[in-house]
Design a protein around this motif. Structure first.
Motif, PDB file in Angstrom:
ATOM      1  N   SER A 122       0.832  -1.207   0.000  1.00 43.28           N
ATOM      2  CA  SER A 122       0.000   0.000   0.000  1.00 43.28           C
ATOM      3  C   SER A 122       0.867   1.257   0.000  1.00 43.28           C
ATOM      4  CB  SER A 122      -0.920  -0.007   1.222  1.00 43.28           C
ATOM      5  OG  SER A 122      -1.648   1.193   1.316  1.00 43.28           O
ATOM      6  N   ARG A 123       1.910   1.251   0.806  1.00 36.46           N
ATOM      7  CA  ARG A 123       2.805   2.410   0.848  1.00 36.46           C
ATOM      8  C   ARG A 123       3.557   2.581  -0.469  1.00 36.46           C
ATOM      9  NH1 ARG A 123       5.491   1.921   6.929  1.00 36.46           N
ATOM     10  NH2 ARG A 123       3.636   2.576   8.097  1.00 36.46           N
ATOM     11  N   GLU A 124       3.943   1.476  -1.071  1.00 37.41           N
ATOM     12  CA  GLU A 124       4.669   1.556  -2.343  1.00 37.41           C
ATOM     13  C   GLU A 124       3.795   2.171  -3.422  1.00 37.41           C
ATOM     14  OE1 GLU A 124       7.819   0.977  -5.098  1.00 37.41           O
ATOM     15  OE2 GLU A 124       7.738   0.938  -2.907  1.00 37.41           O
ATOM     16  N   MET A 125       2.525   1.797  -3.484  1.00 33.52           N
ATOM     17  CA  MET A 125       1.635   2.388  -4.470  1.00 33.52           C
ATOM     18  C   MET A 125       1.355   3.860  -4.166  1.00 33.52           C
ATOM     19  SD  MET A 125       0.868   0.243  -6.859  1.00 33.52           S
ATOM     20  CE  MET A 125       2.638  -0.100  -6.774  1.00 33.52           C
ATOM     21  N   TYR A 126       1.305   4.198  -2.903  1.00 31.54           N
ATOM     22  CA  TYR A 126       1.123   5.609  -2.517  1.00 31.54           C
ATOM     23  C   TYR A 126       2.302   6.450  -2.998  1.00 31.54           C
ATOM     24  CZ  TYR A 126       1.063   9.615   0.698  1.00 31.54           C
ATOM     25  OH  TYR A 126       1.087  10.872   1.238  1.00 31.54           O
ATOM     26  N   ILE A 127       3.518   5.926  -2.821  1.00 31.49           N
ATOM     27  CA  ILE A 127       4.702   6.647  -3.276  1.00 31.49           C
ATOM     28  C   ILE A 127       4.765   6.676  -4.797  1.00 31.49           C
ATOM     29  CG2 ILE A 127       7.233   6.576  -3.295  1.00 31.49           C
ATOM     30  CD1 ILE A 127       7.126   5.470  -0.466  1.00 31.49           C
ATOM     31  N   ALA A 128       4.346   5.586  -5.450  1.00 35.79           N
ATOM     32  CA  ALA A 128       4.393   5.530  -6.912  1.00 35.79           C
ATOM     33  C   ALA A 128       3.517   6.607  -7.539  1.00 35.79           C
ATOM     34  CB  ALA A 128       3.947   4.151  -7.392  1.00 35.79           C
ATOM     35  N   VAL A 129       2.338   6.851  -6.952  1.00 40.93           N
ATOM     36  CA  VAL A 129       1.450   7.895  -7.474  1.00 40.93           C
ATOM     37  C   VAL A 129       2.121   9.257  -7.414  1.00 40.93           C
ATOM     38  CG1 VAL A 129      -0.731   9.095  -7.039  1.00 40.93           C
ATOM     39  CG2 VAL A 129      -0.644   6.611  -6.924  1.00 40.93           C
ATOM     40  N   LEU A 130       2.998   9.460  -6.443  1.00 36.63           N
ATOM     41  CA  LEU A 130       3.675  10.743  -6.292  1.00 36.63           C
ATOM     42  C   LEU A 130       4.940  10.849  -7.122  1.00 36.63           C
ATOM     43  CD1 LEU A 130       3.363  11.044  -2.393  1.00 36.63           C
ATOM     44  CD2 LEU A 130       1.928  12.164  -4.099  1.00 36.63           C
ATOM     45  N   VAL A 131       5.685   9.750  -7.228  1.00 36.89           N
ATOM     46  CA  VAL A 131       7.014   9.828  -7.840  1.00 36.89           C
ATOM     47  C   VAL A 131       6.956   9.788  -9.363  1.00 36.89           C
ATOM     48  CG1 VAL A 131       7.512   7.341  -7.831  1.00 36.89           C
ATOM     49  CG2 VAL A 131       9.382   8.979  -7.641  1.00 36.89           C
ATOM     50  N   GLU A 132       5.993   9.089  -9.945  1.00 30.76           N
ATOM     51  CA  GLU A 132       5.971   8.969 -11.394  1.00 30.76           C
ATOM     52  C   GLU A 132       5.700  10.304 -12.092  1.00 30.76           C
ATOM     53  OE1 GLU A 132       3.397   5.791 -12.466  1.00 30.76           O
ATOM     54  OE2 GLU A 132       4.719   4.231 -11.649  1.00 30.76           O
ATOM     55  N   PRO A 133       4.756  11.131 -11.630  1.00 24.66           N
ATOM     56  CA  PRO A 133       4.637  12.462 -12.257  1.00 24.66           C
ATOM     57  C   PRO A 133       5.893  13.310 -12.081  1.00 24.66           C
ATOM     58  CG  PRO A 133       2.675  11.936 -10.993  1.00 24.66           C
ATOM     59  CD  PRO A 133       3.686  10.901 -10.652  1.00 24.66           C
ATOM     60  N   ALA A 134       6.541  13.206 -10.922  1.00 26.97           N
ATOM     61  CA  ALA A 134       7.773  13.964 -10.707  1.00 26.97           C
ATOM     62  C   ALA A 134       8.878  13.487 -11.636  1.00 26.97           C
ATOM     63  CB  ALA A 134       8.218  13.835  -9.248  1.00 26.97           C
ATOM     64  N   LEU A 135       8.938  12.186 -11.887  1.00 26.39           N
ATOM     65  CA  LEU A 135       9.934  11.632 -12.803  1.00 26.39           C
ATOM     66  C   LEU A 135       9.721  12.138 -14.226  1.00 26.39           C
ATOM     67  CD1 LEU A 135      12.163   9.612 -13.663  1.00 26.39           C
ATOM     68  CD2 LEU A 135      10.396   7.840 -13.734  1.00 26.39           C
ATOM     69  N   LEU A 136       8.488  12.073 -14.691  1.00 25.20           N
ATOM     70  CA  LEU A 136       8.195  12.524 -16.056  1.00 25.20           C
ATOM     71  C   LEU A 136       8.402  14.031 -16.205  1.00 25.20           C
ATOM     72  CD1 LEU A 136       5.014  10.406 -16.844  1.00 25.20           C
ATOM     73  CD2 LEU A 136       7.259  10.180 -17.902  1.00 25.20           C
ATOM     74  N   LEU A 137       8.024  14.781 -15.195  1.00 30.55           N
ATOM     75  CA  LEU A 137       8.170  16.232 -15.284  1.00 30.55           C
ATOM     76  C   LEU A 137       9.641  16.641 -15.296  1.00 30.55           C
ATOM     77  CD1 LEU A 137       6.332  18.682 -15.489  1.00 30.55           C
ATOM     78  CD2 LEU A 137       6.433  18.897 -12.992  1.00 30.55           C
ATOM     79  N   ALA A 138      10.471  15.946 -14.517  1.00 36.16           N
ATOM     80  CA  ALA A 138      11.903  16.256 -14.506  1.00 36.16           C
ATOM     81  C   ALA A 138      12.545  15.924 -15.844  1.00 36.16           C
ATOM     82  CB  ALA A 138      12.588  15.499 -13.371  1.00 36.16           C
ATOM     83  N   LEU A 139      12.181  14.784 -16.418  1.00 35.43           N
ATOM     84  CA  LEU A 139      12.754  14.414 -17.711  1.00 35.43           C
ATOM     85  C   LEU A 139      12.174  15.244 -18.854  1.00 35.43           C
ATOM     86  CD1 LEU A 139      12.988  10.529 -17.368  1.00 35.43           C
ATOM     87  CD2 LEU A 139      14.850  12.191 -17.345  1.00 35.43           C
ATOM     88  N   LEU A 140      11.015  15.854 -18.635  1.00 34.74           N
ATOM     89  CA  LEU A 140      10.447  16.721 -19.665  1.00 34.74           C
ATOM     90  C   LEU A 140      11.350  17.920 -19.939  1.00 34.74           C
ATOM     91  CD1 LEU A 140       7.982  17.162 -21.500  1.00 34.74           C
ATOM     92  CD2 LEU A 140       6.923  18.462 -19.638  1.00 34.74           C
ATOM     93  N   THR A 141      12.135  18.320 -18.946  1.00 36.95           N
ATOM     94  CA  THR A 141      13.080  19.410 -19.156  1.00 36.95           C
ATOM     95  C   THR A 141      14.173  19.038 -20.153  1.00 36.95           C
ATOM     96  OG1 THR A 141      14.444  18.688 -17.279  1.00 36.95           O
ATOM     97  CG2 THR A 141      12.673  20.252 -16.827  1.00 36.95           C
ATOM     98  N   VAL A 142      14.388  17.730 -20.340  1.00 41.00           N
ATOM     99  CA  VAL A 142      15.350  17.262 -21.347  1.00 41.00           C
ATOM    100  C   VAL A 142      14.640  16.941 -22.655  1.00 41.00           C
ATOM    101  CG1 VAL A 142      17.215  15.617 -21.805  1.00 41.00           C
ATOM    102  CG2 VAL A 142      16.711  16.277 -19.456  1.00 41.00           C
ATOM    103  N   VAL A 143      13.380  16.523 -22.569  1.00 34.98           N
ATOM    104  CA  VAL A 143      12.622  16.166 -23.763  1.00 34.98           C
ATOM    105  C   VAL A 143      12.394  17.386 -24.660  1.00 34.98           C
ATOM    106  CG1 VAL A 143      10.353  15.400 -24.580  1.00 34.98           C
ATOM    107  CG2 VAL A 143      11.491  14.172 -22.717  1.00 34.98           C
TER     108      VAL A 143
END
Length: 295
Positions: A122-143
Motif C-alpha cells: 500500500s505504501r509503495e503504491m502511494y509513493i508511486a502515485v507521487l514519484v511517477e509524475p515527478a519523474l516525467l516532469l523532470a525528464l520533460l526538461t530534457v525532452v
C-alpha cells in the motif's frame, strides 16, 4: 548488440555501486562498514539457498520476482549507450517497465496475505502515485530541447546544452526522484525492518532464498539505472579522455561520484513521515516547472 553489452555491464556493476553507498554511509557514521564486495557475497549466499513458500500463495507470488527482474533488465537494455542505442529506446517504455515491476511486486505482497506485506504494498503504491509524475516532469526538461522522447536523442541534446540555471534546477528535481526510486532516506530506509517505517522491505519479507536474491539484485540494478540517467542527462559534460576506454572510465567515475553523493545525502537527513512525502515531491515538481519556464 551494444545495448545488450551495456545491460550486462550494468547488471554486473550494480552490486558494486550498492557497496560503495554502504561504505560511504559507514565512513560518515565513523564505522568500518562492510567490504565493497559484500553485496556480491550476499547475493551468492541467497542464490545458494532454497526458497520457502506459504501454502496460500498463488502463481503471482512465485512469478513476481521474475517479472520485477525482467522489467529492470529490460530497462537497463534501453539506456542510451554510445551511438548504438536502438530507436525503440523511448522514455515512456522505460517508465512503463518501472511501473510493471513495481505493480507485480506490490501485487505479490498482497498475495502472501501478511499484514506487513499489505502495508508495504500500500505504501509503495502511494509513493508511486507521487514519484511517477515527478519523474516525467523532470525528464520533460530534457525532452523539450531534444524534440522527442527517444532516449538517445535526449542524451545527445543534453550533451549540447550549456550549464545554466534551468539545467541546475532540473538536476535538483531529478535527484529528488533518484532518492525516491532507489528507496533512500528521507523517502524510505533500505536498512530497516521496523514495521512503522519500512516500505520496500515490507513487500519482500515473505521471500527467501533465490527469489529474494533476484529481488535484491533487481533493486540494485534499478538504483544504478537511476544514477546512470542522472549522469547522462544532467551531468553530461566533460566526457574525459578520447577513445572508448577513456570515455567509459570517465562516465563510470561520474556514476560513482553520484553514488557517493546519494550516500552523503542519506546520512545527513532523517526519515520523513509518510504523509509529508507529498511536500517532498511537490518541491521536485516545482523545480521542474521553474526549469521549464526558464528555458
Amino acid at each position: 548488440m551494444i545495448n545488450i553489452i551495456g545491460m550486462v555491464v550494468l547488471m554486473l556493476a550494480a552490486p558494486l555501486v550498492a557497496g560503495v553507498i554502504k561504505t560511504v554511509k559507514a565512513r560518515l557514521q565513523n564505522r568500518r562498514g562492510p567490504s565493497l564486495l559484500q553485496p556480491y557475497f550476499d547475493l551468492a549466499k541467497l542464490f545458494g539457498k532454497d526458497s520457502v513458500f506459504s501454502s496460500t500463495v498463488s502463481w503471482v507470488f512465485r512469478g513476481a520476482p521474475f517479472v520485477y527482474f525482467g522489467a529492470t533488465a529490460g530497462a537497463a537494455a534501453l539506456l542510451p549507450v554510445g551511438d548504438g542505442a536502438v530507436s525503440l529506446a523511448d522514455l515512456f517504455i522505460l517508465v512503463y517497465l518501472f511501473a510493471l515491476g513495481r505493480f507485480f511486486l506490490a501485487l505479490a505482497s498482497l498475495d502472501a496475505g501478511s499484514a506487513f506485506g499489505g502495508m508495504g504494498g500500500s505504501r509503495e503504491m502511494y509513493i508511486a502515485v507521487l514519484v511517477e509524475p515527478a519523474l516525467l516532469l523532470a525528464l520533460l526538461t530534457v525532452v523539450m530541447p531534444a524534440g522527442g522522447t527517444d532516449l538517445a536523442g535526449m542524451a545527445a541534446a543534453a550533451g549540447r546544452a550549456p550549464l545554466s540555471l534551468p539545467h541546475v534546477l532540473a538536476a535538483l528535481a531529478f535527484f529528488f526522484v533518484v532518492i525516491a526510486e532507489t528507496g533512500r532516506i528521507p523517502v524510505d530506509n533500505p536498512d530497516t525492518h521496523l514495521e512503522l517505517t519500512m516500505v520496500h522491505e515490507g513487500m519482500v519479507l515473505e521471500y527467501s532464498g533465490r527469489y529474494l536474491g533476484l529481488i535484491h539484485w533487481a533493486a540494485m540494478v534499478k538504483q544504478l539505472i537511476m544514477l546512470t540517467l542522472f549522469v547522462t542527462y544532467f551531468v553530461p559534460w566533460g566526457w574525459g579522455p578520447a577513445g572508448l576506454t577513456g570515455g567509459a572510465l570517465w562516465f563510470a567515475g561520474k556514476v560513482l561520484l553520484a553514488a557517493v553523493l546519494l550516500g552523503v545525502v542519506e546520512t545527513s537527513t532523517n526519515k520523513m513521515r509518510l504523509f509529508r512525502l507529498p511536500h517532498f515531491f511537490a518541491i521536485s515538481c516545482l523545480l521542474s516547472l521553474l526549469a521549464l519556464i526558464a528555458q
